[in-house]
Scaffold this active site. Structure first.
Site, PDB file in Angstrom:
ATOM      1  N   ALA A   1      44.560  43.175  42.796  1.00  0.00           N
ATOM      2  CA  ALA A   1      45.246  43.602  41.567  1.00  0.00           C
ATOM      3  C   ALA A   1      45.605  42.379  40.731  1.00  0.00           C
ATOM      4  O   ALA A   1      46.653  42.318  40.114  1.00  0.00           O
ATOM      5  CB  ALA A   1      46.504  44.385  41.935  1.00  0.00           C
TER       6      ALA A   1
ATOM      7  N   LYS B   1      43.785  32.845  31.746  1.00  0.00           N
ATOM      8  CA  LYS B   1      43.172  33.973  31.023  1.00  0.00           C
ATOM      9  C   LYS B   1      44.167  34.838  30.242  1.00  0.00           C
ATOM     10  O   LYS B   1      43.819  35.376  29.201  1.00  0.00           O
ATOM     11  CB  LYS B   1      42.396  34.871  32.001  1.00  0.00           C
ATOM     12  CG  LYS B   1      41.066  34.281  32.440  1.00  0.00           C
ATOM     13  CD  LYS B   1      40.304  35.262  33.315  1.00  0.00           C
ATOM     14  CE  LYS B   1      38.977  34.703  33.760  1.00  0.00           C
ATOM     15  NZ  LYS B   1      38.198  35.653  34.561  1.00  0.00           N
TER      16      LYS B   1
ATOM     17  N   ASN C   1      38.359  35.479  28.375  1.00  0.00           N
ATOM     18  CA  ASN C   1      37.603  34.472  29.124  1.00  0.00           C
ATOM     19  C   ASN C   1      36.621  33.718  28.235  1.00  0.00           C
ATOM     20  O   ASN C   1      35.950  32.808  28.698  1.00  0.00           O
ATOM     21  CB  ASN C   1      36.867  35.105  30.306  1.00  0.00           C
ATOM     22  CG  ASN C   1      35.682  35.923  29.870  1.00  0.00           C
ATOM     23  OD1 ASN C   1      35.695  36.517  28.790  1.00  0.00           O
ATOM     24  ND2 ASN C   1      34.653  35.969  30.687  1.00  0.00           N
TER      25      ASN C   1
ATOM     26  N   GLY D   1      28.389  39.454  43.456  1.00  0.00           N
ATOM     27  CA  GLY D   1      29.320  38.835  42.512  1.00  0.00           C
ATOM     28  C   GLY D   1      28.618  37.968  41.479  1.00  0.00           C
ATOM     29  O   GLY D   1      29.049  37.888  40.322  1.00  0.00           O
TER      30      GLY D   1
HETATM   31  P1  NAP Z   1      43.946  36.385  40.952  1.00  0.00           P
HETATM   32  O1  NAP Z   1      44.374  36.782  39.607  1.00  0.00           O
HETATM   33  O2  NAP Z   1      44.560  35.178  41.594  1.00  0.00           O
HETATM   34  O3  NAP Z   1      44.178  37.672  41.930  1.00  0.00           O
HETATM   35  C1  NAP Z   1      43.899  37.569  43.282  1.00  0.00           C
HETATM   36  C2  NAP Z   1      44.065  38.912  43.966  1.00  0.00           C
HETATM   37  O4  NAP Z   1      43.672  38.743  45.322  1.00  0.00           O
HETATM   38  C3  NAP Z   1      45.481  39.451  43.996  1.00  0.00           C
HETATM   39  O5  NAP Z   1      45.419  40.854  44.053  1.00  0.00           O
HETATM   40  C4  NAP Z   1      46.026  38.886  45.316  1.00  0.00           C
HETATM   41  O6  NAP Z   1      46.999  39.715  45.928  1.00  0.00           O
HETATM   42  C5  NAP Z   1      44.800  38.928  46.182  1.00  0.00           C
HETATM   43  N1  NAP Z   1      44.797  37.859  47.194  1.00  0.00           N
HETATM   44  C6  NAP Z   1      44.756  36.531  46.964  1.00  0.00           C
HETATM   45  N2  NAP Z   1      44.752  35.861  48.130  1.00  0.00           N
HETATM   46  C7  NAP Z   1      44.818  36.797  49.104  1.00  0.00           C
HETATM   47  C8  NAP Z   1      44.861  36.719  50.535  1.00  0.00           C
HETATM   48  N3  NAP Z   1      44.847  35.561  51.185  1.00  0.00           N
HETATM   49  N4  NAP Z   1      44.921  37.875  51.227  1.00  0.00           N
HETATM   50  C9  NAP Z   1      44.962  39.067  50.588  1.00  0.00           C
HETATM   51  N5  NAP Z   1      44.929  39.202  49.244  1.00  0.00           N
HETATM   52  C10 NAP Z   1      44.849  38.074  48.515  1.00  0.00           C
HETATM   53  O7  NAP Z   1      42.372  36.110  41.000  1.00  0.00           O
HETATM   54  P2  NAP Z   1      41.234  36.851  40.133  1.00  0.00           P
HETATM   55  O8  NAP Z   1      41.006  36.115  38.876  1.00  0.00           O
HETATM   56  O9  NAP Z   1      41.561  38.288  40.092  1.00  0.00           O
HETATM   57  O10 NAP Z   1      39.949  36.584  41.057  1.00  0.00           O
HETATM   58  C11 NAP Z   1      39.801  37.248  42.292  1.00  0.00           C
HETATM   59  C12 NAP Z   1      38.420  36.964  42.865  1.00  0.00           C
HETATM   60  O11 NAP Z   1      37.415  37.495  41.991  1.00  0.00           O
HETATM   61  C13 NAP Z   1      38.113  35.467  43.011  1.00  0.00           C
HETATM   62  O12 NAP Z   1      37.428  35.278  44.216  1.00  0.00           O
HETATM   63  C14 NAP Z   1      37.208  35.174  41.833  1.00  0.00           C
HETATM   64  O13 NAP Z   1      36.297  34.111  42.106  1.00  0.00           O
HETATM   65  C15 NAP Z   1      36.460  36.502  41.700  1.00  0.00           C
HETATM   66  N6  NAP Z   1      35.967  36.700  40.331  1.00  0.00           N
HETATM   67  C16 NAP Z   1      34.629  36.831  40.164  1.00  0.00           C
HETATM   68  C17 NAP Z   1      34.119  37.032  38.910  1.00  0.00           C
HETATM   69  C18 NAP Z   1      32.635  37.177  38.744  1.00  0.00           C
HETATM   70  O14 NAP Z   1      32.141  36.996  37.615  1.00  0.00           O
HETATM   71  N7  NAP Z   1      31.903  37.515  39.797  1.00  0.00           N
HETATM   72  C19 NAP Z   1      34.961  37.118  37.796  1.00  0.00           C
HETATM   73  C20 NAP Z   1      36.345  36.983  37.998  1.00  0.00           C
HETATM   74  C21 NAP Z   1      36.849  36.772  39.288  1.00  0.00           C
HETATM   75  P3  NAP Z   1      48.572  39.640  45.580  1.00  0.00           P
HETATM   76  O15 NAP Z   1      48.743  40.487  44.342  1.00  0.00           O
HETATM   77  O16 NAP Z   1      49.211  40.226  46.758  1.00  0.00           O
HETATM   78  O17 NAP Z   1      48.902  38.200  45.341  1.00  0.00           O
END
Ligand code: NAP
Length: 276
Positions: A126, A65, A86, A242
């Protein structure tokens, strides 16, 4: 026939093909939407192939992204502010980048008539999704924000990056995940933008830490009823699923590509059917 796709890695569980193909079918559009696995080291070549194959438009998901921005010929306002895209529209061989996550996140909030102005918000995570969430919160002029993240430095860096083209006029506090329960009950909205709740690991709060006057928004869409959503229901809080954001970001992408209203009911049925 016009072809649309989503690129990302992993991609096999994406619900976007089901959602968009259902829209194409109901509107008798001679279009198809497919999922393509594109690894990080294949992105540049894949963009070249997509251009050469006359792709009509595409969606972009993890991990591309942010990186993909450099391949765009133009960015719309929202993607320039969030600094992530996106959705890509192809017009006269030019790639135009959009960020429909921002709209997708806010639409279910607006639909419920919820105002976030001057409110105290707790955000878990974050990463990429948090970017669009924070830009939306800035636009809504919230009162203050607490970001709970596994790595506090990542959260600080994210806010620093956003500040370079956004005026964040409210107070931002950074905490470790385990401290969140000290603050959660005072917060008007709790947002989860981590993957916690998708599998066995869950957020470190329970229903006792959620106020009945609050709104709980879980960006995780699979399972639909995450532990956080179940806790919020037990706490009598208002919930936002979500899948609602997923639906709205997809509907907005459809509207960018076709210039007409997306068939949300059909897209929603296709999404919910995808949950089994
Ligand atoms: P990302 O960029 O990989 O960020 C993941 C975030 O979660 C980071 O803050 C990371 O912390 C934290 N994290 C990951 N694994 C963890 C763990 N085991 N324990 C604690 N913290 C953890 O992912 P993203 O794109 O932001 O997506 C995050 C979630 O949102 C996903 O589940 C995705 O499916 C969902 N999402 C949903 C939509 C929707 O339309 N509903 C849209 C976008 C995303 P650190 O900074 O410490 O690594």
């Amino acid at each position: 026939m016009r072809t649309y796709c989503i690129i990302g890695d992993p991609i096999e569980h994406s619900l976007s093909p089901a959602m968009h193909n259902a829209a194409f079918r109901i509107l008798n559009l001679d279009c198809i939407y497919i999922a393509m696995r594109v690894r990080s080291n294949e992105l540049e070549g894949s963009i070249r192939s997509l251009r050469a194959s006359n792709i009509a438009g595409f969606n972009v998901t993890i991990p591309h992204k942010v990186v993909i921005i450099k391949y765009m010929d133009r960015l719309d306002n929202s993607s320039a502010i969030v600094n992530a895209i996106n959705t890509v529209d192809v017009k006269d061989d030019k790639l135009i980048g959009y960020n429909t996550d921002l709209y997708g996140f806010m639409k279910p909030i607006k639909d419920r008539g919820i105002s976030l102005k001057d409110k105290y918000i707790l955000l878990f995570g974050a990463g990429g999704a948090a970017r669009a969430v924070i830009v939306a919160l800035v636009n809504e002029e919230i009162g203050s924000l607490i970001i709970a993240n596994r790595n506090i430095e990542h959260a600080k860096q994210l806010i620093d990056t956003l500040r370079s083209n956004l005026r964040i006029g409210f107070d931002v506090k950074f905490i470790e995940l385990d401290y969140a329960r000290r603050y959660s009950k005072e917060c008007y909205m709790i947002i989860n933008s981590t993957p916690l709740g998708m599998r066995y690991e869950r957020l470190p709060i329970t229903s006792d830490d959620i106020s009945s006057n609050s709104v709980v928004y879980d960006l995780v869409y699979r399972p639909m009823n995450t532990p956080l959503i179940e806790d919020a229901i037990n706490a009598n809080a208002q919930i936002i699923y979500g899948y609602e954001m997923l639906l709205e970001q997809g509907a907005k992408a459809f509207e960018i590509w076709f210039g007409r209203e997306a068939p949300r009911d059909v897209m929603k049925m296709a999404l919910l059917g995808g949950f089994g």
